[in-house]
Design a protein around this motif. Sequence first.
Motif, PDB file in Angstrom:
ATOM      1  N   MET A 103     -35.439  -0.938  -9.767  1.00 53.06           N
ATOM      2  CA  MET A 103     -36.662  -0.156  -9.652  1.00 53.06           C
ATOM      3  C   MET A 103     -36.321   1.269 -10.058  1.00 53.06           C
ATOM      4  SD  MET A 103     -38.854   2.121  -8.014  1.00 53.06           S
ATOM      5  CE  MET A 103     -37.890   2.589  -6.618  1.00 53.06           C
ATOM      6  N   LEU A 104     -37.114   1.802 -10.961  1.00 59.17           N
ATOM      7  CA  LEU A 104     -36.929   3.174 -11.400  1.00 59.17           C
ATOM      8  C   LEU A 104     -38.274   3.880 -11.356  1.00 59.17           C
ATOM      9  CD1 LEU A 104     -35.432   1.083 -13.659  1.00 59.17           C
ATOM     10  CD2 LEU A 104     -34.347   3.239 -14.219  1.00 59.17           C
ATOM     11  N   ILE A 105     -38.259   5.139 -10.997  1.00 60.66           N
ATOM     12  CA  ILE A 105     -39.427   6.001 -11.164  1.00 60.66           C
ATOM     13  C   ILE A 105     -38.995   7.078 -12.140  1.00 60.66           C
ATOM     14  CG2 ILE A 105     -41.089   7.566 -10.089  1.00 60.66           C
ATOM     15  CD1 ILE A 105     -40.741   5.980  -7.502  1.00 60.66           C
ATOM     16  N   MET A 106     -39.745   7.159 -13.255  1.00 61.31           N
ATOM     17  CA  MET A 106     -39.367   8.062 -14.325  1.00 61.31           C
ATOM     18  C   MET A 106     -40.581   8.788 -14.882  1.00 61.31           C
ATOM     19  SD  MET A 106     -36.370   5.947 -16.229  1.00 61.31           S
ATOM     20  CE  MET A 106     -35.840   7.438 -17.039  1.00 61.31           C
ATOM     21  N   ALA A 107     -40.325   9.924 -15.490  1.00 63.55           N
ATOM     22  CA  ALA A 107     -41.377  10.716 -16.122  1.00 63.55           C
ATOM     23  C   ALA A 107     -41.318  10.502 -17.640  1.00 63.55           C
ATOM     24  CB  ALA A 107     -41.196  12.191 -15.804  1.00 63.55           C
ATOM     25  N   PHE A 147     -43.939   6.873 -14.108  1.00 62.28           N
ATOM     26  CA  PHE A 147     -44.050   5.426 -14.250  1.00 62.28           C
ATOM     27  C   PHE A 147     -43.062   4.755 -13.305  1.00 62.28           C
ATOM     28  CE2 PHE A 147     -45.711   7.040 -18.176  1.00 62.28           C
ATOM     29  CZ  PHE A 147     -46.760   6.186 -18.466  1.00 62.28           C
ATOM     30  N   VAL A 148     -43.531   3.699 -12.647  1.00 60.56           N
ATOM     31  CA  VAL A 148     -42.651   2.844 -11.860  1.00 60.56           C
ATOM     32  C   VAL A 148     -42.261   1.674 -12.754  1.00 60.56           C
ATOM     33  CG1 VAL A 148     -42.477   1.308  -9.873  1.00 60.56           C
ATOM     34  CG2 VAL A 148     -43.674   3.493  -9.654  1.00 60.56           C
ATOM     35  N   ILE A 149     -40.979   1.456 -12.882  1.00 62.12           N
ATOM     36  CA  ILE A 149     -40.452   0.353 -13.682  1.00 62.12           C
ATOM     37  C   ILE A 149     -39.820  -0.634 -12.713  1.00 62.12           C
ATOM     38  CG2 ILE A 149     -38.855  -0.297 -15.517  1.00 62.12           C
ATOM     39  CD1 ILE A 149     -39.119   2.702 -16.477  1.00 62.12           C
ATOM     40  N   ASP A 150     -40.412  -1.812 -12.631  1.00 65.95           N
ATOM     41  CA  ASP A 150     -40.011  -2.853 -11.679  1.00 65.95           C
ATOM     42  C   ASP A 150     -39.456  -4.023 -12.484  1.00 65.95           C
ATOM     43  OD1 ASP A 150     -39.897  -4.972  -9.866  1.00 65.95           O
ATOM     44  OD2 ASP A 150     -41.913  -4.665  -9.099  1.00 65.95           O
ATOM     45  N   CYS A 151     -38.160  -4.269 -12.341  1.00 63.80           N
ATOM     46  CA  CYS A 151     -37.487  -5.297 -13.127  1.00 63.80           C
ATOM     47  C   CYS A 151     -36.931  -6.384 -12.207  1.00 63.80           C
ATOM     48  CB  CYS A 151     -36.320  -4.694 -13.910  1.00 63.80           C
ATOM     49  SG  CYS A 151     -36.753  -3.256 -14.905  1.00 63.80           S
ATOM     50  N   GLN A 152     -37.218  -7.611 -12.538  1.00 64.32           N
ATOM     51  CA  GLN A 152     -36.707  -8.754 -11.778  1.00 64.32           C
ATOM     52  C   GLN A 152     -35.683  -9.484 -12.634  1.00 64.32           C
ATOM     53  OE1 GLN A 152     -39.750 -11.342 -10.237  1.00 64.32           O
ATOM     54  NE2 GLN A 152     -38.325 -13.024  -9.979  1.00 64.32           N
ATOM     55  N   ILE A 173     -36.505  10.213 -11.747  1.00 67.91           N
ATOM     56  CA  ILE A 173     -36.878  10.681 -10.412  1.00 67.91           C
ATOM     57  C   ILE A 173     -36.021   9.961  -9.375  1.00 67.91           C
ATOM     58  CG2 ILE A 173     -38.771  10.967  -8.766  1.00 67.91           C
ATOM     59  CD1 ILE A 173     -39.034  12.470 -11.567  1.00 67.91           C
ATOM     60  N   MET A 174     -35.966   8.642  -9.453  1.00 70.48           N
ATOM     61  CA  MET A 174     -35.101   7.836  -8.594  1.00 70.48           C
ATOM     62  C   MET A 174     -34.936   6.463  -9.204  1.00 70.48           C
ATOM     63  SD  MET A 174     -37.435   6.756  -5.267  1.00 70.48           S
ATOM     64  CE  MET A 174     -37.597   8.423  -4.710  1.00 70.48           C
TER      65      MET A 174
END
Length: 92
Positions: free
Chosen positions: A52-56, A3-8, A36-37
């Motif tokens: 921004m996070l990429i997580m499993a 999942f890409v988590i995009d926070c503003q 992941i990053m």
Amino acid sequence: MFFVIDCQDKPGHLAVRLENRDAHLNYLKDFEQQLIMAGPFMDSDNQMIGSMLIMAFNDHAEADSFCAADPYALAGLFERVQIRPWRKVLPA
């Protein structure tokens, strides 16, 4: 599943981000195996304005729970959080 988590961040909330940064980074340590990053979005003045996070996670509900318990979210930092499923293609 990734999942890409995009926070503003909310405008003018840099102080909230800085006050809660250590707690946020410590929170992420509990999810090292799933992370992941991750990193902040920057504005033209090199100030942090989002994350921004990429997580499993097993599913979207698990990603939602992770985001809801993030110290940044609990401090009211974010104007918007978008969670999207993502599939890695490259590099293979």
